[in-house]
Design a protein around this motif. Structure first.
Motif, PDB file in Angstrom:
ATOM      1  N   PRO A  80      -5.378   7.606  -6.801  1.00  0.00           N
ATOM      2  CA  PRO A  80      -6.476   7.744  -5.792  1.00  0.00           C
ATOM      3  C   PRO A  80      -7.373   7.255  -5.656  1.00  0.00           C
ATOM      4  CG  PRO A  80      -5.385   9.156  -8.171  1.00  0.00           C
ATOM      5  CD  PRO A  80      -4.339   7.521  -7.589  1.00  0.00           C
ATOM      6  N   ILE A  81      -7.651   6.219  -6.256  1.00  0.00           N
ATOM      7  CA  ILE A  81      -9.177   5.847  -5.966  1.00  0.00           C
ATOM      8  C   ILE A  81      -8.460   5.109  -3.882  1.00  0.00           C
ATOM      9  CG2 ILE A  81     -10.716   3.319  -6.024  1.00  0.00           C
ATOM     10  CD1 ILE A  81      -9.127   2.694  -8.726  1.00  0.00           C
ATOM     11  N   PHE A  82      -7.494   4.596  -4.125  1.00  0.00           N
ATOM     12  CA  PHE A  82      -7.366   4.064  -2.529  1.00  0.00           C
ATOM     13  C   PHE A  82      -7.648   5.445  -1.535  1.00  0.00           C
ATOM     14  CE2 PHE A  82      -5.890   0.716  -4.419  1.00  0.00           C
ATOM     15  CZ  PHE A  82      -6.303  -0.746  -2.989  1.00  0.00           C
ATOM     16  N   ILE A  83      -6.873   6.016  -1.878  1.00  0.00           N
ATOM     17  CA  ILE A  83      -6.818   8.039  -1.351  1.00  0.00           C
ATOM     18  C   ILE A  83      -8.670   8.874  -1.123  1.00  0.00           C
ATOM     19  CG2 ILE A  83      -6.110  10.415  -1.168  1.00  0.00           C
ATOM     20  CD1 ILE A  83      -3.706   9.088  -2.486  1.00  0.00           C
ATOM     21  N   ASP A  84      -9.390   8.409  -1.970  1.00  0.00           N
ATOM     22  CA  ASP A  84     -10.334   8.701  -1.596  1.00  0.00           C
ATOM     23  C   ASP A  84     -10.943   8.076  -1.145  1.00  0.00           C
ATOM     24  OD1 ASP A  84      -9.868  10.731  -3.777  1.00  0.00           O
ATOM     25  OD2 ASP A  84     -11.114  10.004  -5.816  1.00  0.00           O
ATOM     26  N   ILE A  85     -10.826   6.478  -0.583  1.00  0.00           N
ATOM     27  CA  ILE A  85     -11.377   6.186   0.350  1.00  0.00           C
ATOM     28  C   ILE A  85     -11.145   5.660   1.530  1.00  0.00           C
ATOM     29  CG2 ILE A  85     -12.948   3.369   0.244  1.00  0.00           C
ATOM     30  CD1 ILE A  85     -12.640   3.395  -2.838  1.00  0.00           C
ATOM     31  N   TYR A  87       0.822  -1.663   0.401  1.00  0.00           N
ATOM     32  CA  TYR A  87       0.083   0.044  -0.285  1.00  0.00           C
ATOM     33  C   TYR A  87       0.480   1.410  -0.081  1.00  0.00           C
ATOM     34  CZ  TYR A  87      -3.780  -2.880   0.437  1.00  0.00           C
ATOM     35  OH  TYR A  87      -5.202  -3.872   0.066  1.00  0.00           O
ATOM     36  N   THR A  88       1.891   1.010   0.499  1.00  0.00           N
ATOM     37  CA  THR A  88       2.490   2.439   0.095  1.00  0.00           C
ATOM     38  C   THR A  88       2.977   2.654  -1.144  1.00  0.00           C
ATOM     39  OG1 THR A  88       4.153   1.515   2.625  1.00  0.00           O
ATOM     40  CG2 THR A  88       5.435   3.369   1.101  1.00  0.00           C
ATOM     41  N   LYS A  89       3.738   1.626  -1.948  1.00  0.00           N
ATOM     42  CA  LYS A  89       3.103   2.083  -3.332  1.00  0.00           C
ATOM     43  C   LYS A  89       2.502   2.395  -3.975  1.00  0.00           C
ATOM     44  CE  LYS A  89       6.649  -1.878  -5.460  1.00  0.00           C
ATOM     45  NZ  LYS A  89       7.715  -1.317  -5.641  1.00  0.00           N
ATOM     46  N   VAL A  90       0.799   1.795  -3.770  1.00  0.00           N
ATOM     47  CA  VAL A  90      -0.468   1.844  -4.480  1.00  0.00           C
ATOM     48  C   VAL A  90      -0.259   3.885  -4.281  1.00  0.00           C
ATOM     49  CG1 VAL A  90      -2.082   1.750  -3.288  1.00  0.00           C
ATOM     50  CG2 VAL A  90      -1.419  -0.219  -4.208  1.00  0.00           C
ATOM     51  N   LEU A  91      -0.298   3.949  -2.506  1.00  0.00           N
ATOM     52  CA  LEU A  91      -0.361   5.530  -2.545  1.00  0.00           C
ATOM     53  C   LEU A  91       0.383   6.437  -3.770  1.00  0.00           C
ATOM     54  CD1 LEU A  91      -1.143   5.623   1.570  1.00  0.00           C
ATOM     55  CD2 LEU A  91      -3.184   5.703  -0.451  1.00  0.00           C
ATOM     56  N   LYS A  92       1.045   5.807  -3.985  1.00  0.00           N
ATOM     57  CA  LYS A  92       2.270   6.759  -5.090  1.00  0.00           C
ATOM     58  C   LYS A  92       1.718   6.887  -6.415  1.00  0.00           C
ATOM     59  CE  LYS A  92       6.299   6.476  -2.028  1.00  0.00           C
ATOM     60  NZ  LYS A  92       7.610   5.766  -1.508  1.00  0.00           N
ATOM     61  N   ASP A  93       0.952   5.722  -6.210  1.00  0.00           N
ATOM     62  CA  ASP A  93       0.226   5.282  -7.728  1.00  0.00           C
ATOM     63  C   ASP A  93       0.378   6.786  -8.190  1.00  0.00           C
ATOM     64  OD1 ASP A  93       1.531   3.308 -10.303  1.00  0.00           O
ATOM     65  OD2 ASP A  93      -1.025   3.184 -10.027  1.00  0.00           O
ATOM     66  N   SER A 130     -10.664  -0.333 -13.554  1.00  0.00           N
ATOM     67  CA  SER A 130     -10.614  -0.426 -14.966  1.00  0.00           C
ATOM     68  C   SER A 130      -9.870  -2.484 -15.601  1.00  0.00           C
ATOM     69  CB  SER A 130     -10.287   0.414 -15.753  1.00  0.00           C
ATOM     70  OG  SER A 130      -8.887   0.930 -15.521  1.00  0.00           O
ATOM     71  N   VAL A 131      -9.256  -2.506 -16.805  1.00  0.00           N
ATOM     72  CA  VAL A 131      -8.545  -3.678 -16.430  1.00  0.00           C
ATOM     73  C   VAL A 131      -6.826  -2.744 -16.719  1.00  0.00           C
ATOM     74  CG1 VAL A 131      -7.692  -4.990 -18.879  1.00  0.00           C
ATOM     75  CG2 VAL A 131     -10.379  -4.563 -18.755  1.00  0.00           C
ATOM     76  N   ALA A 132      -7.162  -1.568 -16.801  1.00  0.00           N
ATOM     77  CA  ALA A 132      -5.832  -0.980 -16.942  1.00  0.00           C
ATOM     78  C   ALA A 132      -5.486  -1.084 -15.047  1.00  0.00           C
ATOM     79  CB  ALA A 132      -5.920   0.410 -17.649  1.00  0.00           C
ATOM     80  N   ALA A 133      -6.374  -0.251 -14.386  1.00  0.00           N
ATOM     81  CA  ALA A 133      -6.620  -0.618 -12.852  1.00  0.00           C
ATOM     82  C   ALA A 133      -5.713  -1.766 -11.906  1.00  0.00           C
ATOM     83  CB  ALA A 133      -7.586   0.241 -12.483  1.00  0.00           C
ATOM     84  N   PHE A 134      -6.492  -2.878 -12.947  1.00  0.00           N
ATOM     85  CA  PHE A 134      -5.967  -4.143 -12.217  1.00  0.00           C
ATOM     86  C   PHE A 134      -4.952  -4.704 -12.726  1.00  0.00           C
ATOM     87  CE2 PHE A 134     -10.642  -4.823 -10.835  1.00  0.00           C
ATOM     88  CZ  PHE A 134     -10.512  -5.282 -10.526  1.00  0.00           C
ATOM     89  N   GLU A 135      -4.414  -4.063 -13.830  1.00  0.00           N
ATOM     90  CA  GLU A 135      -3.186  -4.488 -14.266  1.00  0.00           C
ATOM     91  C   GLU A 135      -2.271  -3.815 -13.482  1.00  0.00           C
ATOM     92  OE1 GLU A 135      -3.436  -4.313 -18.320  1.00  0.00           O
ATOM     93  OE2 GLU A 135      -3.709  -5.898 -18.698  1.00  0.00           O
ATOM     94  N   ARG A 136      -2.601  -2.995 -12.641  1.00  0.00           N
ATOM     95  CA  ARG A 136      -1.491  -1.988 -12.539  1.00  0.00           C
ATOM     96  C   ARG A 136      -1.037  -2.436 -10.856  1.00  0.00           C
ATOM     97  NH1 ARG A 136       0.777   3.470 -13.013  1.00  0.00           N
ATOM     98  NH2 ARG A 136      -0.200   3.317 -15.079  1.00  0.00           N
ATOM     99  N   TRP A 137      -2.233  -2.571 -10.209  1.00  0.00           N
ATOM    100  CA  TRP A 137      -1.868  -3.287  -9.113  1.00  0.00           C
ATOM    101  C   TRP A 137      -2.170  -4.632  -8.807  1.00  0.00           C
ATOM    102  CZ3 TRP A 137      -3.499  -7.559  -6.242  1.00  0.00           C
ATOM    103  CH2 TRP A 137      -3.515  -6.986  -4.479  1.00  0.00           C
ATOM    104  N   LEU A 138      -2.128  -5.662  -9.711  1.00  0.00           N
ATOM    105  CA  LEU A 138      -1.362  -7.101  -9.812  1.00  0.00           C
ATOM    106  C   LEU A 138       0.412  -7.006  -9.758  1.00  0.00           C
ATOM    107  CD1 LEU A 138      -3.529  -8.651 -11.929  1.00  0.00           C
ATOM    108  CD2 LEU A 138      -2.954  -9.298  -9.657  1.00  0.00           C
ATOM    109  N   GLN A 139       0.825  -5.902 -10.786  1.00  0.00           N
ATOM    110  CA  GLN A 139       2.462  -5.585 -11.665  1.00  0.00           C
ATOM    111  C   GLN A 139       2.867  -5.376  -9.799  1.00  0.00           C
ATOM    112  OE1 GLN A 139       2.472  -1.755 -13.691  1.00  0.00           O
ATOM    113  NE2 GLN A 139       4.684  -2.224 -13.522  1.00  0.00           N
TER     114      GLN A 139
END
Ligand code: HEM
Length: 127
Positions: A30-35, A19-25, A82-91
């Motif tokens: 932004p999805i995680f930050i908003d929620i 999640y440290t990585k996620v927050l910088k992505d 989106s597919v791109a968001a899931f691909e990024r999450w997995l990456q």
């Protein structure tokens, strides 16, 4: 040294590093930050980190603490996924796994998360 064994401690580290990585992505951050908020130590984050540590412990260690529904909350923000968001999450998840676990274990977690991501996308009708 890369872990050859899964423990509750290294799962907690995995979740925090991920999640440290996620927050910088720029795409999924932004999805995680908003929620959940923008600081891992504040708002809804400590509870989410504990929940996700328990989630992975239920899958990898057979622990019984997680008894929620992984899919349900994602319906609330379906239009932001989106597919791109899931691909990024997995990456990002894969990159984090590689810093903690021996390749054989990292591969098992990645395979599991890919299956879950595919199920989420199918259920959300994201193509
Ligand atoms: C682009 C992809 C994803 C995004 C943006 C995302 C975002 C989120 C957010 C913001 C929450 C918190 C919801 C809330 O508390 O109201 C959440 C919960 C959760 N996510 Fe995801 N997620 C994604 C993919 C995944 C994947 C692939 C998995 C599993 C491999 C996963 C597992 C979970 C779990 C277990 C929870 C907690 C559910 C609960 O028990 O309340 N997510 N996700």
């Amino acid at each position: 040294m890369l872990a050859k064994e899964v423990t509750k401690e290294n799962l907690n580290t995995l979740v925090i590093k991920f999640y440290t990585k996620v927050l910088k992505d720029d795409l999924v951050g932004p999805i995680f930050i908003d929620i959940l908020g923008k600081n891992l130590k504040e708002d809804k984050w400590p509870a989410h980190i504990e929940l996700l540590t328990n989630f992975w412990a239920s899958l990898a260690l057979g622990e019984k603490k997680y008894n929620s529904s992984p899919f349900a909350p994602h319906i609330e923000f379906k239009e932001r996924l989106s597919v791109a968001a899931f691909e990024r999450w997995l990456q990002l998840f894969s990159q984090t796994l590689d810093t903690i676990f021996h390749p054989q274990i990292a591969e098992q977690f990645l395979a599991k998360s890919k299956t879950i991501a595919a199920n989420f996308m199918r259920n959300l009708q994201i193509t």
